[in-house]
Design a protein around this motif. Structure first.
Motif, PDB file in Angstrom:
ATOM      1  N   PHE A 124      61.540 -14.863  35.330  1.00  0.00           N
ATOM      2  CA  PHE A 124      60.770 -15.670  36.278  1.00  0.00           C
ATOM      3  C   PHE A 124      60.873 -15.023  37.663  1.00  0.00           C
ATOM      4  CE2 PHE A 124      60.425 -19.382  39.187  1.00  0.00           C
ATOM      5  CZ  PHE A 124      59.144 -19.771  38.837  1.00  0.00           C
ATOM      6  N   ALA A 125      62.100 -14.642  38.023  1.00  0.00           N
ATOM      7  CA  ALA A 125      62.330 -14.024  39.333  1.00  0.00           C
ATOM      8  C   ALA A 125      61.735 -12.627  39.409  1.00  0.00           C
ATOM      9  CB  ALA A 125      63.829 -13.980  39.626  1.00  0.00           C
ATOM     10  N   THR A 126      61.967 -11.797  38.382  1.00  0.00           N
ATOM     11  CA  THR A 126      61.419 -10.441  38.460  1.00  0.00           C
ATOM     12  C   THR A 126      59.887 -10.511  38.467  1.00  0.00           C
ATOM     13  OG1 THR A 126      61.564 -10.168  36.069  1.00  0.00           O
ATOM     14  CG2 THR A 126      63.366  -9.265  37.379  1.00  0.00           C
ATOM     15  N   GLY A 127      59.340 -11.533  37.798  1.00  0.00           N
ATOM     16  CA  GLY A 127      57.884 -11.717  37.818  1.00  0.00           C
ATOM     17  C   GLY A 127      57.396 -11.870  39.250  1.00  0.00           C
ATOM     18  N   ILE A 128      58.117 -12.676  40.031  1.00  0.00           N
ATOM     19  CA  ILE A 128      57.729 -12.861  41.431  1.00  0.00           C
ATOM     20  C   ILE A 128      57.866 -11.529  42.177  1.00  0.00           C
ATOM     21  CG2 ILE A 128      58.311 -14.070  43.572  1.00  0.00           C
ATOM     22  CD1 ILE A 128      59.304 -16.384  41.796  1.00  0.00           C
ATOM     23  N   ILE A 129      58.951 -10.804  41.873  1.00  0.00           N
ATOM     24  CA  ILE A 129      59.174  -9.520  42.559  1.00  0.00           C
ATOM     25  C   ILE A 129      58.075  -8.514  42.205  1.00  0.00           C
ATOM     26  CG2 ILE A 129      60.728  -7.538  42.732  1.00  0.00           C
ATOM     27  CD1 ILE A 129      63.038  -9.557  42.242  1.00  0.00           C
ATOM     28  N   PHE A 130      57.789  -8.372  40.901  1.00  0.00           N
ATOM     29  CA  PHE A 130      56.735  -7.431  40.501  1.00  0.00           C
ATOM     30  C   PHE A 130      55.397  -7.823  41.138  1.00  0.00           C
ATOM     31  CE2 PHE A 130      59.241  -6.926  36.287  1.00  0.00           C
ATOM     32  CZ  PHE A 130      60.118  -6.066  36.905  1.00  0.00           C
ATOM     33  N   GLY A 131      55.128  -9.139  41.171  1.00  0.00           N
ATOM     34  CA  GLY A 131      53.894  -9.624  41.797  1.00  0.00           C
ATOM     35  C   GLY A 131      53.862  -9.260  43.277  1.00  0.00           C
ATOM     36  N   GLY A 132      55.027  -9.418  43.931  1.00  0.00           N
ATOM     37  CA  GLY A 132      55.120  -9.071  45.345  1.00  0.00           C
ATOM     38  C   GLY A 132      54.902  -7.583  45.562  1.00  0.00           C
ATOM     39  N   LEU A 133      55.467  -6.757  44.664  1.00  0.00           N
ATOM     40  CA  LEU A 133      55.282  -5.309  44.773  1.00  0.00           C
ATOM     41  C   LEU A 133      53.799  -4.962  44.619  1.00  0.00           C
ATOM     42  CD1 LEU A 133      58.282  -3.859  42.728  1.00  0.00           C
ATOM     43  CD2 LEU A 133      57.893  -3.734  45.201  1.00  0.00           C
ATOM     44  N   ALA A 134      53.121  -5.656  43.690  1.00  0.00           N
ATOM     45  CA  ALA A 134      51.695  -5.388  43.476  1.00  0.00           C
ATOM     46  C   ALA A 134      50.923  -5.644  44.760  1.00  0.00           C
ATOM     47  CB  ALA A 134      51.162  -6.252  42.340  1.00  0.00           C
ATOM     48  N   LEU A 135      51.279  -6.738  45.458  1.00  0.00           N
ATOM     49  CA  LEU A 135      50.598  -7.047  46.708  1.00  0.00           C
ATOM     50  C   LEU A 135      50.907  -5.997  47.781  1.00  0.00           C
ATOM     51  CD1 LEU A 135      50.950 -10.906  46.807  1.00  0.00           C
ATOM     52  CD2 LEU A 135      48.808  -9.625  46.966  1.00  0.00           C
ATOM     53  N   LEU A 136      52.126  -5.451  47.721  1.00  0.00           N
ATOM     54  CA  LEU A 136      52.470  -4.393  48.669  1.00  0.00           C
ATOM     55  C   LEU A 136      51.626  -3.145  48.418  1.00  0.00           C
ATOM     56  CD1 LEU A 136      56.349  -4.183  49.168  1.00  0.00           C
ATOM     57  CD2 LEU A 136      54.578  -4.762  50.835  1.00  0.00           C
ATOM     58  N   VAL A 137      51.485  -2.790  47.141  1.00  0.00           N
ATOM     59  CA  VAL A 137      50.747  -1.578  46.787  1.00  0.00           C
ATOM     60  C   VAL A 137      49.271  -1.736  47.136  1.00  0.00           C
ATOM     61  CG1 VAL A 137      50.040  -0.076  44.882  1.00  0.00           C
ATOM     62  CG2 VAL A 137      52.377  -0.978  44.964  1.00  0.00           C
ATOM     63  N   LEU A 138      48.718  -2.908  46.862  1.00  0.00           N
ATOM     64  CA  LEU A 138      47.289  -3.138  47.095  1.00  0.00           C
ATOM     65  C   LEU A 138      47.101  -4.572  47.573  1.00  0.00           C
ATOM     66  CD1 LEU A 138      44.538  -1.570  46.587  1.00  0.00           C
ATOM     67  CD2 LEU A 138      44.337  -2.974  44.556  1.00  0.00           C
ATOM     68  N   PRO A 139      47.077  -4.779  48.877  1.00  0.00           N
ATOM     69  CA  PRO A 139      47.074  -6.149  49.412  1.00  0.00           C
ATOM     70  C   PRO A 139      45.853  -6.965  48.997  1.00  0.00           C
ATOM     71  CG  PRO A 139      47.663  -4.557  51.095  1.00  0.00           C
ATOM     72  CD  PRO A 139      47.174  -3.773  49.927  1.00  0.00           C
TER      73      PRO A 139
END
Ligand SMILES: Nc1ncnc2c1ncn2[C@@H]1O[C@H](COP(=O)(O)OP(=O)(O)O)[C@@H](O)[C@H]1O
Ligand SMILES: [Mg+2]
Lengths: 311, 499
Positions: free
Chosen positions: A125-140
């Motif tokens: 659940f937590a890593t999901g949020i992190i991966f999602g956050g990274l995706a937004l960093l890569v492509l806002p």
């Protein structure tokens, strides 16, 4: 009842055929190459994610982060392709980077859960949020189209058959291969009775990590397919995929407690979920009903599994 | 010839519990060596240390003349050591064939499981038990569908399939019938002929005298002696198991047991019980003894409504009880204290208050609770047991095992239960806390409670009970009172029937 034990997928297969017939009645042109192909294109990502999820669930774990893995792989792939200028080599490298990203995400989950003994649900659940956050960093924001060859190839034909069908066949071959490897038995043992697996001398930690890596890889392939469909990057892609994939796994007769089940069942489960969407659409029901009905059917499958295993 | 295995001065502690304080064992090549001792004396723990499943705190292990320190079952297996696990190491979801060769699957050149070979090898192994294994025993059958004896056979075959040089069979005949045991003995003999050594743990004296070359006896985590089978006899062995302390410290009774029974149990039958009848009187501590898993827990759990009964009646103070669920038993005034605190008693992460309150709330059918009204009662109940805790609001996990167990007893004191069912309540509790617990139980009985007490350790029964019912295969095999309340009689009654 004894016949149905461990064969919940037979019920799912029956449901799939029934749904198909209903769909056919509602949509007479269903059985034409083009309509079938576009259906498969829609179902393919959830089929792939559900296959990967099966291995994790079989090992007694769960992966709630797959949706975000799909998004992250998508944005990494489109960004790498764009950065390399969009030539055929760039596309290849972009896809490779995507697959690597998926495998790495799985590795991170696996290491946290099996290495550090974190709780699977909470961790993913937590890593999901992190991966999602990274995706937004890569492509806002959504955008960054992929070259036309990418989506043309994906939507096109090879050797007379649609590419999406080849991918589907490839996935079936992959699960057939995996199910005949010793790894599959070891994974079932690790999920079925973890102490026994350890006492038998299996490397339970490695096996569970491997399952997460496989799950990440299948999610990455799903992301590459979705990229072919949307033809661009979207950091919010695949949000429902984690929960739908778990529904598909349950529908396919894999026990959430681990130890028994098959990826083939999950393919059927994913197709059933897709067909439900179709039937709702063609029956003229509001689209909002889709999630509700999918949820109810998953609940039904869980109840069925409990009933079958109780006797 | 040098010994295959030498284990010297092995110690192992689990938290506050010392499972093994001086485990030693020497096994010669091709020897069948019996390891014998009362329940809880550390046989399984010593086995697991040798097989790499449990890491010892100290001690020396030598195998074929060199020091070893297996860190996992995998390491031990690579050395040629295999263990038949008392609780079995099978995966219920997998088939018989998959279980037997788990981790040793023969592969084709392409790396796939060689299904044909697997089947062939499995059939060859199953052949040994052909005719005695019963229905539904095949290579493809999922282990979850097998009967207990069939599962033990699978575990035996799984151990053999690893082709070890030293095998430890930890109670591998517990569920086998006579013919199956014969087949198993044939296997042991042929292993012996091939120079493979076996360590055989069993509670059946006849078996041990029939097949073993030497006998090592353990008591309370210590190896006491090793005897040569041909030069010894049953009585010597039993005396070695029981020790000099034939009369353990008694927690003497201070008041008379009433003559009239309070609880009359007749003809209790269920999947695990075979027509069990007995009564319990006020002020009495009634022990349930015998080998593990002979129905003692099943009686207690059934009386508490936690396991279904197929037949029988329970009369408490002249009233016939219907016990379908624990709430029925609680309202009738029965209390159940389990040794498996984590599973049966604790509300993890909740406060001591909530943990004590649970039973009172059920008994009094309270829907809404004003904590302050109950608090004093609980403080009194806990104080009566001399329990140390920071405050009723502290989480249950902040207490040691012994103090937790006192809280769970307070739970029942607060409900004023007069019949207490103790199901191996001292499991995992250190010695000081145990003594406390015994004093407490005696005190409760002196005040008129009836206690039915199952302990997996014989010494606990002998030091506390006024009367002991010895169980065997779900039925009462013997009743010990007065002069027969000795370790010797208890051991003989427990083992005698099984032999
Ligand atoms: N994992 C564990 N945690 C805590 N206590 C244990 C554990 N395993 C064994 N014990 C305790 O160690 C003692 C010896 O147990 P065991 O080796 O199983 O005895 P045996 O096999 O001779 O009956 C018992 O008192 C038991 O309760
Ligand atoms: Mg044991």
């Amino acid at each position: 009842m004894t016949l149905l034990r461990n064969r919940l997928w037979l019920v799912t297969l029956t449901a799939l055929i029934a749904l198909f017939v209903v769909n056919w009645i509602l949509q007479p042109n269903l059985v034409t190459p083009n309509v079938l192909k576009s259906n498969l294109t829609v179902f393919l990502p959830i089929v792939l994610v559900a296959i990967g999820q099966t291995y994790v669930v079989l090992g007694g774990d769960i992966d709630l982060s797959v949706g975000s893995v799909v998004a992250l792989v998508n944005v990494v792939t489109v960004s790498v392709i764009a950065a390399l200028g969009g030539g055929p080599g760039g596309v290849m490298l972009g896809m490779g980077a995507g697959l690597l990203t998926g495998a790495l995400c799985g590795m991170v989950n696996g290491l946290l859960i099996s290495g550090l003994r974190f709780q699977p649900i909470v961790t993913t659940f937590a890593t999901g949020i992190i991966f999602g956050g990274l995706a937004l960093l890569v492509l806002p924001t959504a955008g960054l189209p992929v070259p036309a060859e990418y989506w043309r190839t994906y939507g096109g034909y090879a050797l007379g058959l649609p590419v999406v069908l080849w991918i589907f066949i490839g996935a079936l071959i992959a699960i057939a291969i995996i199910s005949r490897r010793a790894f599959f038995k070891h994974l079932s043992a690790a999920g079925g009775q973890r102490t026994a697996a350890f006492q038998t001398g299996l490397k339970v930690g490695q096996i569970r990590i491997m399952a997460y890596v496989l799950c990440g890889l299948f999610a990455a392939v799903a992301a590459l397919c979705l990229t072919g469909e949307t033809a661009s990057g979207d950091p919010l892609m695949g949000r429902m995929l984690a929960l739908s994939s778990i529904s598909a796994v349950v529908l396919g007769g894999t026990a959430l407690s681990g130890g028994s089940g098959s990826a083939f069942g999950s393919v059927l489960g994913a197709l059933v979920l897709g067909m439900i969407g179709n039937v709702i659409f063609f029956a003229g029901l509001p689209f909002d009903y889709q999630t509700l009905i999918q949820g109810l059917i998953t609940l039904l499958a869980l109840a069925g599994g409990v009933l079958v295993s109780r006797r | 010839m040098s010994p295959v295995l030498e284990a010297r001065n092995i110690t192992k502690r689990f938290g506050a519990v010392t499972a093994l304080s001086d485990g030693s064992l020497t096994v010669e090549p091709g020897e069948i060596h019996a390891l014998l001792g009362a329940n809880g004396c550390g046989k399984s723990t010593l086995s697991k240390v040798i097989a790499g499943t449990v890491a010892p705190n100290s001690g020396v292990l030598r195998f074929n003349g060199s020091d070893i320190a297996p860190r996992s079952p995998r390491d031990a297996e690579a050395l040629g050591i295999a263990l038949f696990y008392q609780e079995l190491s099978l995966v219920p979801q997998l088939s018989v064939a998959d279980n037997i060769f788990l981790g040793h699957e023969r592969r084709t050149a392409a790396g796939f499981i060689d299904a044909k070979q697997l089947r062939h090898d499995t059939e060859a192994l199953l052949q040994r038990f052909a005719g005695v294994a019963g229905d539904g025993f095949s290579a493809d059958a999922p282990v979850s569908t097998l009967a207990p004896d069939q599962r033990q056979i699978v575990e035996i075959l799984k151990v053999l399939a690893r082709k070890p040089r030293l095998i430890i069979f930890d109670e591998s005949t517990a569920a086998l019938d006579r013919r199956q045991v014969e087949v198993f003995f044939d296997i042991l003999r042929s292993l012996k002929a091939d120079g493979v050594s076996s360590i055989f743990i069993s509670h059946r004296m006849d078996e041990i005298f029939a097949i073993c070359d030497r006998i090592t006896v353990m008591r309370n985590g210590v190896t006491v002696t090793t005897l040569t089978t041909a030069e010894t006899d049953r009585d010597t062995v039993v005396h070695a198991m029981v020790g000099e302390l034939a009369v353990p410290q008694r927690f003497a009774r201070n008041s008379a047991v009433a003559a009239e029974p309070r609880l009359v149990v007749s003809q209790l039958s269920s999947r695990r019980l075979d027509s069990v009848s007995f009564d319990a009187r006020p002020g009495e501590i009634l022990g349930l003894g015998g080998l593990q898993g002979q129905g003692q827990s099943a009686v207690l759990r059934s009386l508490f409504g936690a396991e279904p009964l197929t037949d029988g009646s329970v009369v408490l103070d002249g009233k016939t009880l219907t016990l379908r669920k624990p709430a029925d038993a609680i309202r009738a005034g029965l209390a159940y204290v389990s040794g498996d605190r984590g599973r049966d008693a604790a509300f993890h992460g909740r406060s001591i208050f909530e943990n004590i309150a649970a039973a009172s709330l059920v008994k009094e059918r309270r829907r809404l609770v004003w904590p302050n009204q109950l608090k004093q009662r609980f403080i009194d109940a806990a104080a009566a047991l001399n329990t140390k805790y920071d405050g009723l609001d502290a989480p249950i996990g902040s207490l040691s095992g012994g103090n937790q167990q006192k809280i769970f007893i307070s739970r029942w004191l607060a409900t004023n239960s007069q019949v207490l069912l103790f199901d191996d309540p001292t499991k995992g509790i250190d010695l000081a806390a145990k003594a406390d617990f015994f004093t407490l139980a005696r005190g409760l009985a002196d005040q008129g409670a009836s206690i039915i007490f199952y302990a997996s350790e014989d010494s606990e029964l002998l030091s506390l009970c006024d009367r002991i019912l010895v169980f065997n295969s779900g039925a009462i095999a013997a009743e010990l009172t007065g002069d027969t309340l000795t370790a010797f009689h208890l051991t003989n009654a427990a083992y005698g029937k099984a032999a």
